[in-house]
Design an enzyme around this catalytic site. Structure first.
Site, PDB file in Angstrom:
ATOM      1  N   GLY A 152       0.855  -1.190   0.000  1.00  0.00           N
ATOM      2  CA  GLY A 152       0.000   0.000   0.000  1.00  0.00           C
ATOM      3  C   GLY A 152       0.886   1.233   0.000  1.00  0.00           C
ATOM      4  CB  CYS A 153       0.521   4.549   1.607  1.00  0.00           C
ATOM      5  SG  CYS A 153       1.492   6.043   1.884  1.00  0.00           S
ATOM      6  CG  PHE A 154       6.109   4.623  -0.934  1.00  0.00           C
ATOM      7  CD1 PHE A 154       5.732   5.856  -0.431  1.00  0.00           C
ATOM      8  CD2 PHE A 154       6.614   4.577  -2.227  1.00  0.00           C
ATOM      9  CE1 PHE A 154       5.859   7.015  -1.182  1.00  0.00           C
ATOM     10  CE2 PHE A 154       6.752   5.735  -2.993  1.00  0.00           C
ATOM     11  CZ  PHE A 154       6.369   6.954  -2.462  1.00  0.00           C
ATOM     12  CD1 TRP A 155       5.486   8.257   2.220  1.00  0.00           C
ATOM     13  CD2 TRP A 155       3.580   9.095   3.038  1.00  0.00           C
ATOM     14  NE1 TRP A 155       5.185   9.385   1.501  1.00  0.00           N
ATOM     15  CE2 TRP A 155       4.019   9.922   1.977  1.00  0.00           C
ATOM     16  CE3 TRP A 155       2.404   9.428   3.701  1.00  0.00           C
ATOM     17  CZ2 TRP A 155       3.323  11.056   1.576  1.00  0.00           C
ATOM     18  CZ3 TRP A 155       1.710  10.557   3.300  1.00  0.00           C
ATOM     19  CH2 TRP A 155       2.169  11.359   2.248  1.00  0.00           C
ATOM     20  CG  ASP A 196      -3.601   5.080   0.892  1.00  0.00           C
ATOM     21  OD1 ASP A 196      -3.959   6.264   0.819  1.00  0.00           O
ATOM     22  OD2 ASP A 196      -2.835   4.650   1.775  1.00  0.00           O
TER      23      ASP A 196
END
EC number: 1.8.4.11
Length: 166
Positions: free
Chosen positions: A10-13, A89
């Site tokens: 998912g979101c890489f953060w 996301d």
């Protein structure tokens, strides 16, 4: 021995933060993997259907952190049955994936996914492919949640805390 694997969660953060906390991980870097364009920007990945996945490059010491354990920890912070969506996301760039550079890793990845599948009624949606391309994300994305502690993340603080003790 030091090894490298590329994981989309998912979101890489959040993925970057989570993996960086695990004992045996030597370094992490966020970027864009296995798309159809060269050197994409974040804006292009989000809006231009480049086919890239937001991905974390993970360098780890497999004598401390075997790939089997790293994958089990990965499965704990994703919905492995969700297609192109993790948390809030949505989009192809948020798909889940394991991108390998060492063919021998498939001997670990495949049985790991077979075990995971036994826990779900729906099919596992984690893409498993050889890494074709990885482009570093812009500097402001690197270690984003360290620089912005109250930034958005679909992975919760409890997961970060458990990663430290894994």
């Amino acid at each position: 021995m030091n090894k490298t694997i590329y994981i989309a969660a998912g979101c890489f953060w959040g993925g970057e933060k989570y993996f960086s906390l695990i004992h045996g991980v030597l370094s992490t870097k966020v970027g864009y993997a296995n798309g159809t364009t060269s050197n994409p920007t974040y804006e292009e990945v989000c809006h231009n259907n480049t086919g890239h996945a937001e991905t974390v490059e993970i360098q780890y010491d497999d004598s401390i952190l075997p790939l089997e354990k790293l994958l089990r920890l990965y499965y704990e912070v994703i919905d492995p049955t969700s297609v192109n969506k993790q948390g809030g996301d949505q989009g192809i760039q948020y798909r889940t994936g394991i991108y390998y550079i060492d063919e021998a890793d498939l001997e670990i990845i495949k049985p790991s996914l077979e075990e995971l599948a036994k826990k779900y009624d729906k099919p596992i949606a984690i893409e498993v492919k050889q890494l074709l391309h990885f482009y570093d994300a812009e500097e402001y994305h690197q270690k984003y949640l360290d620089k912005n502690p109250s930034g958005y993340c679909h992975i919760g603080q409890c997961a970060f805390d458990s990663a430290k003790n894994a």
